[in-house]
Design a protein around this motif. Structure first.
Motif, PDB file in Angstrom:
ATOM      1  N   LYS A 143     -10.412   0.923   5.721  1.00 51.10           N
ATOM      2  CA  LYS A 143     -11.556   0.886   6.638  1.00 51.10           C
ATOM      3  C   LYS A 143     -11.203   0.082   7.872  1.00 51.10           C
ATOM      4  O   LYS A 143     -10.149  -0.567   7.934  1.00 51.10           O
ATOM      5  CB  LYS A 143     -12.756   0.273   5.920  1.00 51.10           C
ATOM      6  N   PRO A 144     -12.052   0.096   8.893  1.00 52.80           N
ATOM      7  CA  PRO A 144     -11.784  -0.674  10.107  1.00 52.80           C
ATOM      8  C   PRO A 144     -11.557  -2.153   9.787  1.00 52.80           C
ATOM      9  O   PRO A 144     -12.277  -2.751   8.994  1.00 52.80           O
ATOM     10  CB  PRO A 144     -13.050  -0.475  10.941  1.00 52.80           C
ATOM     11  N   GLY A 145     -10.530  -2.723  10.399  1.00 57.01           N
ATOM     12  CA  GLY A 145     -10.169  -4.110  10.153  1.00 57.01           C
ATOM     13  C   GLY A 145      -9.036  -4.275   9.167  1.00 57.01           C
ATOM     14  O   GLY A 145      -8.397  -5.334   9.122  1.00 57.01           O
ATOM     15  N   ASP A 146      -8.763  -3.238   8.368  1.00 53.95           N
ATOM     16  CA  ASP A 146      -7.655  -3.316   7.415  1.00 53.95           C
ATOM     17  C   ASP A 146      -6.322  -3.194   8.154  1.00 53.95           C
ATOM     18  O   ASP A 146      -6.223  -2.568   9.210  1.00 53.95           O
ATOM     19  CB  ASP A 146      -7.757  -2.198   6.369  1.00 53.95           C
ATOM     20  N   ALA A 147      -5.295  -3.808   7.551  1.00 57.86           N
ATOM     21  CA  ALA A 147      -3.955  -3.782   8.140  1.00 57.86           C
ATOM     22  C   ALA A 147      -3.140  -2.639   7.555  1.00 57.86           C
ATOM     23  O   ALA A 147      -3.208  -2.362   6.352  1.00 57.86           O
ATOM     24  CB  ALA A 147      -3.246  -5.109   7.891  1.00 57.86           C
ATOM     25  N   LEU A 148      -2.369  -1.977   8.407  1.00 58.16           N
ATOM     26  CA  LEU A 148      -1.440  -0.934   7.983  1.00 58.16           C
ATOM     27  C   LEU A 148      -0.047  -1.266   8.506  1.00 58.16           C
ATOM     28  O   LEU A 148       0.104  -1.907   9.548  1.00 58.16           O
ATOM     29  CB  LEU A 148      -1.862   0.439   8.509  1.00 58.16           C
ATOM     30  N   ASP A 149       0.961  -0.815   7.775  1.00 57.36           N
ATOM     31  CA  ASP A 149       2.356  -0.954   8.199  1.00 57.36           C
ATOM     32  C   ASP A 149       2.949   0.435   8.389  1.00 57.36           C
ATOM     33  O   ASP A 149       2.918   1.258   7.469  1.00 57.36           O
ATOM     34  CB  ASP A 149       3.169  -1.727   7.158  1.00 57.36           C
ATOM     35  N   ILE A 150       3.481   0.688   9.572  1.00 58.74           N
ATOM     36  CA  ILE A 150       4.138   1.955   9.866  1.00 58.74           C
ATOM     37  C   ILE A 150       5.624   1.818   9.543  1.00 58.74           C
ATOM     38  O   ILE A 150       6.283   0.877   9.981  1.00 58.74           O
ATOM     39  CB  ILE A 150       3.974   2.349  11.343  1.00 58.74           C
ATOM     40  N   PRO A 200       5.178   7.603   7.725  1.00 51.90           N
ATOM     41  CA  PRO A 200       4.205   7.145   6.727  1.00 51.90           C
ATOM     42  C   PRO A 200       3.584   5.812   7.153  1.00 51.90           C
ATOM     43  O   PRO A 200       4.217   4.991   7.813  1.00 51.90           O
ATOM     44  CB  PRO A 200       5.048   6.973   5.459  1.00 51.90           C
ATOM     45  N   ALA A 201       2.331   5.600   6.734  1.00 52.86           N
ATOM     46  CA  ALA A 201       1.625   4.343   6.967  1.00 52.86           C
ATOM     47  C   ALA A 201       1.218   3.765   5.619  1.00 52.86           C
ATOM     48  O   ALA A 201       0.709   4.486   4.749  1.00 52.86           O
ATOM     49  CB  ALA A 201       0.395   4.565   7.844  1.00 52.86           C
ATOM     50  N   LEU A 202       1.440   2.462   5.428  1.00 52.46           N
ATOM     51  CA  LEU A 202       1.164   1.790   4.159  1.00 52.46           C
ATOM     52  C   LEU A 202       0.046   0.766   4.304  1.00 52.46           C
ATOM     53  O   LEU A 202      -0.102   0.133   5.356  1.00 52.46           O
ATOM     54  CB  LEU A 202       2.412   1.075   3.640  1.00 52.46           C
ATOM     55  N   HIS A 203      -0.721   0.609   3.231  1.00 54.62           N
ATOM     56  CA  HIS A 203      -1.704  -0.471   3.125  1.00 54.62           C
ATOM     57  C   HIS A 203      -1.412  -1.238   1.843  1.00 54.62           C
ATOM     58  O   HIS A 203      -1.503  -0.690   0.749  1.00 54.62           O
ATOM     59  CB  HIS A 203      -3.130   0.088   3.084  1.00 54.62           C
ATOM     60  N   GLU A 204      -0.985  -2.486   2.015  1.00 61.18           N
ATOM     61  CA  GLU A 204      -0.613  -3.339   0.883  1.00 61.18           C
ATOM     62  C   GLU A 204       0.437  -2.657   0.008  1.00 61.18           C
ATOM     63  O   GLU A 204       0.371  -2.683  -1.224  1.00 61.18           O
ATOM     64  CB  GLU A 204      -1.852  -3.714   0.066  1.00 61.18           C
ATOM     65  N   GLY A 205       1.422  -2.037   0.650  1.00 65.70           N
ATOM     66  CA  GLY A 205       2.538  -1.416  -0.049  1.00 65.70           C
ATOM     67  C   GLY A 205       2.266  -0.047  -0.623  1.00 65.70           C
ATOM     68  O   GLY A 205       3.146   0.539  -1.268  1.00 65.70           O
ATOM     69  N   LYS A 206       1.079   0.492  -0.391  1.00 64.29           N
ATOM     70  CA  LYS A 206       0.734   1.819  -0.904  1.00 64.29           C
ATOM     71  C   LYS A 206       0.508   2.782   0.259  1.00 64.29           C
ATOM     72  O   LYS A 206       0.135   2.378   1.365  1.00 64.29           O
ATOM     73  CB  LYS A 206      -0.514   1.742  -1.781  1.00 64.29           C
ATOM     74  N   LEU A 207       0.728   4.064  -0.012  1.00 65.62           N
ATOM     75  CA  LEU A 207       0.616   5.075   1.034  1.00 65.62           C
ATOM     76  C   LEU A 207      -0.836   5.235   1.473  1.00 65.62           C
ATOM     77  O   LEU A 207      -1.712   5.559   0.671  1.00 65.62           O
ATOM     78  CB  LEU A 207       1.165   6.417   0.534  1.00 65.62           C
ATOM     79  N   ALA A 208      -1.080   5.009   2.764  1.00 59.22           N
ATOM     80  CA  ALA A 208      -2.437   5.111   3.304  1.00 59.22           C
ATOM     81  C   ALA A 208      -2.637   6.355   4.159  1.00 59.22           C
ATOM     82  O   ALA A 208      -3.772   6.786   4.368  1.00 59.22           O
ATOM     83  CB  ALA A 208      -2.775   3.871   4.122  1.00 59.22           C
ATOM     84  N   GLY A 209      -1.559   6.922   4.677  1.00 59.70           N
ATOM     85  CA  GLY A 209      -1.698   8.097   5.524  1.00 59.70           C
ATOM     86  C   GLY A 209      -0.420   8.379   6.274  1.00 59.70           C
ATOM     87  O   GLY A 209       0.626   7.791   6.002  1.00 59.70           O
ATOM     88  N   LEU A 210      -0.506   9.300   7.242  1.00 62.72           N
ATOM     89  CA  LEU A 210       0.650   9.685   8.053  1.00 62.72           C
ATOM     90  C   LEU A 210       0.310   9.528   9.529  1.00 62.72           C
ATOM     91  O   LEU A 210      -0.754   9.970   9.978  1.00 62.72           O
ATOM     92  CB  LEU A 210       1.050  11.143   7.783  1.00 62.72           C
ATOM     93  N   LEU A 211       1.228   8.915  10.257  1.00 65.95           N
ATOM     94  CA  LEU A 211       1.076   8.826  11.707  1.00 65.95           C
ATOM     95  C   LEU A 211       1.342  10.195  12.318  1.00 65.95           C
ATOM     96  O   LEU A 211       2.368  10.810  12.054  1.00 65.95           O
ATOM     97  CB  LEU A 211       2.033   7.789  12.282  1.00 65.95           C
TER      98      LEU A 211
END
Length: 503
Positions: A143-150, A200-211
């Protein structure tokens, strides 16, 4: 006609940083060195995806354009399958997976693809390639405010993570125009690295989506939302992918006071105006009509701009209530107003169906017919886009009309067949300037698609002259069957590989 002339004539048709904490206590003995906490090793959870693709020539549909390549980074998921975008596999002739260190290569096939949602699932039978892979788990809804890693991988094989925050969530159109799906907007400063077409985009080491896109000017990235990825993978899990459902309508906002007044709506009333209903779609089956105002979908009130309030994401466009939140075959209750009277209907969601003018033609060969030098094609959006970057302004108005107002054509045709161009031949003398005309009938037979056009030409009139009528003209043109047959043989001898493709 000599080969040099034919060649010239055919040419006319081609249209973040980390902060280290310090201790303030003075130890009795020198402290031992503190090892850096290693970043998670993602090199076995992502693979490079290399594809070769080749598109058809829009002006000469019997031949293809030169092949081109794409390169991206795919995410390894359960079952050692690879998630990437549909854009990566569109019109592909060869797909290859490559380990991040570049030492392993293997061909891959497409197990499931959704061009509307821009997602694709790849697989390979090469056990040697997959033995070291470590699948990523799917993240919870972000959700908004969460961090993602590309994730990016340098050519050296070194992983590179770019940290960012989700600024907003909205329903946007990505790969195909007019196809809206839940998308995260991520604020992050991306670096130039290898395999950046899709990441790929990760949230806390898990797959969150695709850029799927990145704007360097404002440092914003579009990420396909976890919810959409989850639904895509769930649908594909049984080996048979169906697709995201659709209501089958086009809508317009009701924020114009004059328009609202004309419809008899109160200033406080919400809702969206149904501007068209797709033939054979869920809305038509439910009895929804052009001119209806939908005020509620699945219990969610829709405002005058087409938005509703989502408990997690905030304000979202109404389409997510269908294309994301629901599965194929679900029944959705709708409230609407027709001629000032409130109504309630239930719509059973189906696939979007094929519009009169197809939105995309990936994996499909263009349909065409050449007769005596007259080149006929079925109209598609990709073909319209061949008129240039500003094709909505530069394409012929008569060809844009079926795209913008299909209901005016659907009663008399299933596909729009038009005269795309004319090869000057002995059979087409006087017709050289004709092009971009929608075919109405041939030899008195209505033309509903390219097959009926071919069948009509098979019925040769007694005088040997085919009569062709167009939507835009009151008079027919005539084509001599004997001369056209002779010309067709010469065209095949002088460079055209085939005269028709009806399937």
């Amino acid at each position: 006609m000599n080969s040099r002339l034919l060649t010239l004539l055919l040419g006319t048709l081609a249209l973040a940083s980390c902060e280290q904490r310090e201790t303030t206590a003075t130890p009795k003995a020198p402290p031992a060195p503190v090892a850096d906490i290693p970043a998670p090793d993602l090199t076995h959870s992502v693979v490079r995806v290399n594809t070769t693709y080749q598109r058809w020539n829009p002006g000469q549909p019997w031949e293809k354009l030169d092949p081109r390549q794409r390169r991206s980074l795919g995410a390894v998921i359960t079952g050692n399958k690879v998630l990437t975008t549909a854009e990566m596999v569109a019109d592909s002739t060869f797909i290859e997976l490559e380990s991040t260190d570049g030492r392993k290569l293997t061909p891959a096939t497409v197990e499931a693809v959704d061009y509307e949602a821009n997602l694709a699932l790849l697989t390979t039978d090469d056990e040697e390639f997959t033995e070291d892979l470590e699948p990523l788990e799917l993240a919870d809804i972000t959700k908004p405010g969460d961090a993602l890693d590309i994730i990016q991988i340098e050519d050296s094989g070194i992983p590179l993570l770019t940290h960012g925050l989700i600024q907003s969530v909205d329903v946007t159109s990505d790969f195909l125009p007019g196809q809206y799906f839940l998308t995260y907007e991520l604020k992050a400063s991306m670096q130039t690295a290898a395999s950046s077409f899709t990441l790929p985009a990760l949230h806390e080491g898990k797959l969150a989506g695709l850029l799927t896109s990145y704007s360097s000017s404002d440092q914003l990235s579009d990420i396909t939302a976890t919810e959409i990825v989850r639904n895509f993978l769930h649908d594909a899990a049984d080996g048979h992918y169906d697709g995201f459902p659709s209501l089958g309508i086009a809508t317009a906002p009701l924020d114009d006071p004059k328009f609202r007044g004309w419809l008899g709506l109160e200033p406080k009333d919400g809702g969206i105006y149904v501007s068209s209903v797709l033939k054979g779609g869920a809305a038509e089956e439910a009895g929804i009509q052009k001119g209806d105002v939908i005020t509620s979908i699945d219990g969610h009130e829709v405002d005058q701009t087409g938005y509703f309030l989502h408990p997690v994401y905030g304000r979202l466009f109404w389409s997510h209530l269908v294309r994301g939140a629901k599965a194929l075959g679900s029944t959705v209750p709708l409230k609407l107003v027709r001629d000032g009277e409130p109504m309630e209907v239930n719509a059973t969601l189906t696939l979007r169906g094929e519009p009169l003018v197809p939105t995309e033609t990936f994996g499909q060969d263009p349909k065409f017919l050449i007769k005596g030098g007259l080149v006929f094609q079925e109209l598609t959006r990709p073909l319209l886009k061949s008129f240039g970057k500003d094709w909505m302004e530069t394409a012929p108005l008569n060809l844009l009309a079926p795209l913008e107002s299909p209901e005016e054509f659907e009663e008399r045709m299933d596909r729009v067949v038009f005269l795309a161009g004319v090869i000057p031949t002995p059979a087409t003398i006087g017709y050289e300037s004709l092009r971009n005309l929608i075919v109405h009938e041939v030899n008195g037979q209505p033309v509903r698609d390219i097959k009926t056009l071919s069948a009509a030409f098979d019925q040769v009139p007694a005088d040997g002259l085919h009569s062709i009528r167009f939507e835009e003209e009151d008079f027919p043109i005539e084509l001599d069957e004997n001369v056209a047959t002779l010309v067709d043989g010469q065209l095949l001898q002088r460079g055209i590989s085939r005269l028709s493709r009806l399937e």
